[in-house]
Design an enzyme around this catalytic site. Structure first.
Site, short mmCIF file in Angstrom:
data_model
loop_
_atom_site.label_atom_id
_atom_site.label_comp_id
_atom_site.label_asym_id
_atom_site.label_seq_id
_atom_site.Cartn_x
_atom_site.Cartn_y
_atom_site.Cartn_z
N ASP A 117 -1.28 8.98 -1.13
CA ASP A 117 0.18 8.74 -1.68
C ASP A 117 1.07 9.67 -1.89
OD1 ASP A 117 -0.60 8.94 -4.13
OD2 ASP A 117 -1.19 6.87 -4.48
N ASP B 282 -5.49 0.78 3.63
CA ASP B 282 -6.06 0.87 2.27
C ASP B 282 -6.44 0.04 1.06
OD1 ASP B 282 -4.63 2.05 -0.49
OD2 ASP B 282 -3.10 1.27 1.15
#
Length: 398
Positions: free
Chosen positions: A102, A282
């Site tokens: 991320d 996720d």
């Protein structure tokens, strides 16, 4: 590098016995620098370069194809000097399959009053030692390039659903969304400047406002990125709001690019997300819930610390083939026998380290196996039938 191929779609979209009403489900294959990923896929979260409580060998054995790393936390510790020494995250954590990182945007957002957002980036105090730090789109791209992740996420501002009881207005959501778009362009410029050979994904924002989601989507598509994510959901909004955005946004993204739903969610969310056209998911839920004695099974959820499990000889799930439920596979193909609910209850009540480890193995196996069953159903053209059976089974109760 990134290549994505849609192998099959749930073409009947609501017609016939096996169809899933309004389905945009698809079966795909994603080729990345460190390997091939079959989609739809769930990606276990390895915040600090490790999926909490689970050995990499176990991840391989349960069929994990790609895992996550957290840019923000890895920047804090161990830091970029160590990452450069190891040539990136793969060698550092001894993982030879793809990794997605991320951008750090969500973690900075979660700091709340400890951070200050401007056009240039975000100033904040390090949660590790209090140092004053500055994270920008350019720095995020530089960090993720050092990490050498297969998929790099743009630096964005995660639009909150509410702040201290104040629901984000359309005007506030627009300002946040437009800032993320300007940051996306800066990410692309820096990513190209760094000659990063991996893949950069854009993130659709806009809060709970469909018109803003549409504007964000269209502007990101103009950048012609290798893939796109839907962000800013599962941030405290009612479930109905998330479902409304999911019904609106994913299937409008380019059909030839992978679609990623960030930070979601329950098993039901995954099945609904696939039906909405999502390819990648996720969430920390499988491991976080496991550490708190909350287990997922085919027939509903189970709280292992409840007294009723004290002498229960059953495994967590009689249909599950994970190490926790079935034990080791012997040379003749048989299994050694798994662990009883009573034993797992005992470990949980005693605070033994093995308890959350076995629970995490089970929960992650459940999620990864669920995605395998979804892929199999899509291959067979029976996703609608699978989704209906899944819902019935989950409501049955353990």
């Amino acid at each position: 590098m990134l290549e994505f191929e849609v192998l099959k779609t749930d073409a009947r979209t609501g017609e016939g016995a096996n169809a899933h009403p309004g389905s945009h489900a698809r079966r795909g294959q994603l080729t990345l620098t460190h390997g091939v990923v079959q989609t739809p896929i769930f990606m276990p979260v390895g915040t600090y370069g490790t999926v909490k409580g689970v050995m990499p060998q176990s991840l391989h054995e349960m069929g994990a194809q790609i895992i996550l790393g957290n840019t923000f936390h890895l920047w804090m510790r161990p830091g970029l000097d160590v990452m450069k020494q190891f040539g990136g995250l793969h060698r550092f954590e001894s993982w030879d399959k793809p990794i997605l990182t991320d951008s750090g945007g969500f973690q900075v957002w979660s700091l709340g009053d400890m951070r200050k957002i401007s056009e240039e980036g975000v100033k904040f105090a390090s949660p590790v030692n209090g140092d004053k730090l500055f994270l920008t789109p350019e720095i995020s791209m530089q960090i993720q390039t050092v990490l050498n992740s297969d998929i790099v996420m743009q630096f964005d501002e995660c639009t909150p659903y509410d702040t201290k009881g104040h629901i984000t207005t359309e005007s506030e959501a627009r300002s946040s969304m437009e800032l993320s778009l300007r940051w996306a362009k800066r990410c692309v410029a820096e990513f190209d400047k760094l000659e990063n050979p991996n893949a950069l994904f854009g993130i659709v924002q806009g809060g709970m406002y469909q018109n803003l989601r549409h504007e964000s989507l269209e502007a990101l598509v103009e950048l012609d990125l290798p893939g796109y994510a839907v962000g800013g959901v599962s941030v405290g909004e009612p479930k109905e709001e998330m479902q409304r955005i999911m019904a609106h946004t994913p299937h409008r993204l380019p059909a030839d690019k992978p679609r990623y739903l960030m930070g979601v969610g329950t098993p039901e969310d995954l099945v609904e997300g696939v039906g909405a056209g999502i390819d990648m998911f996720d969430c920390v839920m499988p491991t976080r819930n496991a550490r708190n004695g909350h287990l997922f099974t085919r027939f509903g959820d189970l709280k292992i610390r409840n007294a009723r499990h004290k002498a229960d000889e059953q495994p967590l799930d009689t249909t599950c083939t994970c190490y926790t439920c079935k034990g080791r596979t012997m040379p003749d193909g048989s299994t050694s026998g798994g662990f009883s609910r009573a034993y797992l209850h005992h470990l949980d009540r005693c605070g033994e380290m093995l308890g959350p480890m076995l629970a995490s193995i089970h929960n992650l196996h459940y999620y990864l196996n669920l995605m395998q069953e979804i892929r199999d159903a899509l291959d067979a053209g029976r996703f609608g039938e699978f989704a209906a059976r899944f819902r019935t089974d989950r409501l049955r109760g353990v």
